[in-house]
Design an enzyme around this catalytic site. Structure first.
Site, PDB file in Angstrom:
ATOM      1  N   SER A   1       0.841  -1.209   0.000  1.00 39.55           N
ATOM      2  CA  SER A   1       0.000   0.000   0.000  1.00 39.55           C
ATOM      3  C   SER A   1       0.873   1.254   0.000  1.00 39.55           C
ATOM      4  O   SER A   1       0.521   2.250  -0.644  1.00 39.55           O
ATOM      5  CB  SER A   1      -0.942   0.002   1.201  1.00 39.55           C
TER       6      SER A   1
ATOM      7  N   GLU B   1      10.684   5.894  -1.103  1.00 41.76           N
ATOM      8  CA  GLU B   1      10.272   5.081   0.054  1.00 41.76           C
ATOM      9  C   GLU B   1      11.394   4.946   1.061  1.00 41.76           C
ATOM     10  O   GLU B   1      11.156   4.906   2.267  1.00 41.76           O
ATOM     11  CB  GLU B   1       9.824   3.692  -0.409  1.00 41.76           C
TER      12      GLU B   1
ATOM     13  N   ASP C   1       8.649  -4.288  -5.290  1.00 43.17           N
ATOM     14  CA  ASP C   1       7.297  -3.753  -5.112  1.00 43.17           C
ATOM     15  C   ASP C   1       7.036  -2.643  -6.119  1.00 43.17           C
ATOM     16  O   ASP C   1       5.969  -2.561  -6.730  1.00 43.17           O
ATOM     17  CB  ASP C   1       7.124  -3.196  -3.692  1.00 43.17           C
TER      18      ASP C   1
HETATM   19  C1  GLA Z   1       9.450  -5.985   1.038  1.00 45.20           C
HETATM   20  C2  GLA Z   1      10.435  -5.147   0.239  1.00 45.20           C
HETATM   21  C3  GLA Z   1      10.788  -5.845  -1.072  1.00 45.20           C
HETATM   22  C4  GLA Z   1      11.247  -7.282  -0.819  1.00 45.20           C
HETATM   23  C5  GLA Z   1      10.261  -8.011   0.097  1.00 45.20           C
HETATM   24  C6  GLA Z   1      10.761  -9.375   0.506  1.00 45.20           C
HETATM   25  O1  GLA Z   1       8.229  -6.084   0.360  1.00 45.20           O
HETATM   26  O2  GLA Z   1       9.898  -3.876  -0.037  1.00 45.20           O
HETATM   27  O3  GLA Z   1      11.779  -5.110  -1.749  1.00 45.20           O
HETATM   28  O4  GLA Z   1      12.539  -7.315  -0.305  1.00 45.20           O
HETATM   29  O5  GLA Z   1       9.983  -7.278   1.271  1.00 45.20           O
HETATM   30  O6  GLA Z   1      10.817 -10.215  -0.593  1.00 45.20           O
END
Ligand code: GLA
Length: 337
Positions: A103, A132, A144
Site C-alpha cells: 500500500s 520510500e 514492489d
Molecule cells: C518488502 C520489500 C521488497 C522485498 C520483500 C521481501 O516487500 O519492499 O523489496 O525485499 O519485502 O521479498
C-alpha cells in the site's frame, strides 16, 4: 491529474530482490488513486483513511521525520522529485493498509505520477524506491515498485533483479490467486528487514554475489546464521525459475510444492515467519483445491498467498493480475513510457 497505482502480491521469490536475485510478483486489482490539481508551494493531500492531511513543503528536508506518519511517503516523493510546483488533492485506496500488499508503494507511485513524473516505468520504479527509502529509512529492493509500475494484466512478472529485465508470465485460466490476511500488521518489521539484508550482505562479502554462489560455497560460511540466510536465497532463486516454468507449462501441483518449500525456507532458514502465518499456511494448504501456500512480502505478519483451483473453498480474497500504474488529466490514463 489522476494517477492510479496498484499494490502487488509476490507469488514466489522472497528476500531475493536486494541481492540481485529473481522474484515473481504480480500487480493486483486493488489500487491507490491520487487526484491532484497542481499549484502552490506545498503538496497537500487528504486521505479517506487518515484523520490528518499530509502537508509537505516543496523544500522538505527530512521526510522520515514528517507528521502524520503517512505523510512521510508524500514527503519522500517530494524530496526525491523536487517538483517546482505543489498541488492539492485527495488519496483513495482499495488496498488494505499495512497488510504487506505494498500500500505504501502504491501511494508513492501514484503521488509521483500525479506530480508530473515523465520517465519510463523502470525510472519511475527506481525513483519510487528512493522515495520510500527517504520516507521509511529502510533500504528495500525494487520488487514492489517494479510490480506496481510495470504490471501486465493476466500475468505475473519474472524480474531479474540484477539486470532489471522483466518477463511477463501468463497465469493459466485454471488457477486462482488467493490472498489471506494473517491479522498481524507488519509495520513493526523494519528493523528485522534491515537485519536480514545486512546478513545477506555479510554472506555475500564472503561468497561473492549470492546470485552466482553455489550450494557447495555455502559450506565455507562458518557462521550458521549467515549460512541459513544464504541457503534460503540460493534455493529461493532456483525455486522462482522453476515456478515460472511450472506456471507456463500448467504444472500447478509442482508450482504449489515450490510455494510450500518457499514457505518452509522462509520459516526455518530465513526466520521471517510467525506462528499466525504458519498456521494460516497450514490451513490453506490442507484446503481442497489448494496447490500450495506461502507467506508473501517481507514476513513478520501480513498476508499469505495461495494458488488454488477456481471454486475452491480456500479462505481469502481472489486477486487478479492487473496492469501497472497510469496517469491522466481526467478519466482514461497513460502508462509510463
Ligand atoms: C518488502 C520489500 C521488497 C522485498 C520483500 C521481501 O516487500 O519492499 O523489496 O525485499 O519485502 O521479498
Amino acid at each position: 491529474m489522476i494517477a492510479v497505482a496498484p499494490g502487488r502480491v509476490n507469488l514466489i521469490g522472497e528476500h531475493t530482490d536486494y541481492t540481485g536475485g529473481f522474484v515473481l510478483p504480480m500487480a493486483i486489482d486493488r489500487h491507490t488513486v491520487v487526484e491532484l490539481t497542481t499549484g502552490g508551494t506545498d503538496v497537500r493531500l487528504h486521505s479517506d483513511l487518515e484523520a490528518e492531511a499530509a502537508t509537505v513543503a516543496l523544500d522538505v528536508a527530512e521526510p522520515s521525520a514528517v507528521h502524520p506518519q503517512w505523510a512521510r511517503y508524500v514527503a519522500g516523493v517530494v524530496a526525491d522529485l523536487r517538483p517546482t510546483r505543489g498541488g492539492r488533492g485527495t488519496v483513495r485506496t482499495t488496498l488494505p493498509v499495512g497488510a504487506g500488499l505494498s500500500s505504501s508503494t502504491a501511494l508513492v507511485v501514484a503521488t509521483t505520477m500525479a506530480l508530473g513524473f515523465t520517465g519510463s516505468a523502470l525510472e519511475l520504479a527506481l525513483a519510487c524506491r528512493r522515495a520510500e527509502e527517504l520516507a521509511s529509512g529502510v533500504s528495500s529492493g525494487v520488487m514492489d515498485q517494479l510490480a506496481s509500475t510495470s504490471g501486465v494484466a493476466g500475468h505475473a512478472l519474472l524480474i531479474d533483479c540484477t539486470t532489471l529485465d522483466i518477463s511477463p508470465v501468463p497465469l493459466p485460466p485454471e488457477v486462482e490467486v488467493v490472498v489471506a490476511h494473517s491479522g498481524q500488521s507488519r509495520r513493526v518489521a523494519t528493523s528485522a528487514y534491515a537485519e536480514r539484508r545486512a546478513q545477506c550482505e555479510a554472506a555475500a562479502l564472503q561468497l561473492g554475489p549470492l546470485r552466482q554462489a553455489s550450494t557447495a560455497d555455502l559450506a565455507t560460511l562458518t557462521d550458521p546464521v549467515l549460512r541459513r540466510r544464504a541457503r534460503h536465497v540460493l534455493n529461493e532463486n532456483e525455486r522462482v525459475l522453476a515456478f515460472a516454468e511450472c506456471l507456463s507449462a500448467g504444472m500447478l501441483a509442482d508450482a504449489g510444492e515450490l510455494m510450500s518449500a518457499s514457505h518452509a525456507s522462509l520459516r526455518d532458514d530465513f526466520e521471517v515467519s510467525t506462528p499466525a502465518l504458519d498456521s494460516l499456511v497450514e490451513r490453506l494448504s490442507s484446503t481442497p483445491g489448494v496447490y500450495g501456500a506461502r507467506l508473501t512480502g517481507a514476513g513478520f505478519g501480513g498476508c499469505v498467498v495461495a494458488l488454488a483451483a477456481p471454486g475452491s473453498p480456500a479462505e481469502g480474497w481472489r486477486m487478479t493480475a492487473a496492469a501497472g500504474a497510469t496517469v491522466s488529466a481526467g478519466p482514461g490514463g497513460r502508462s509510463p513510457a
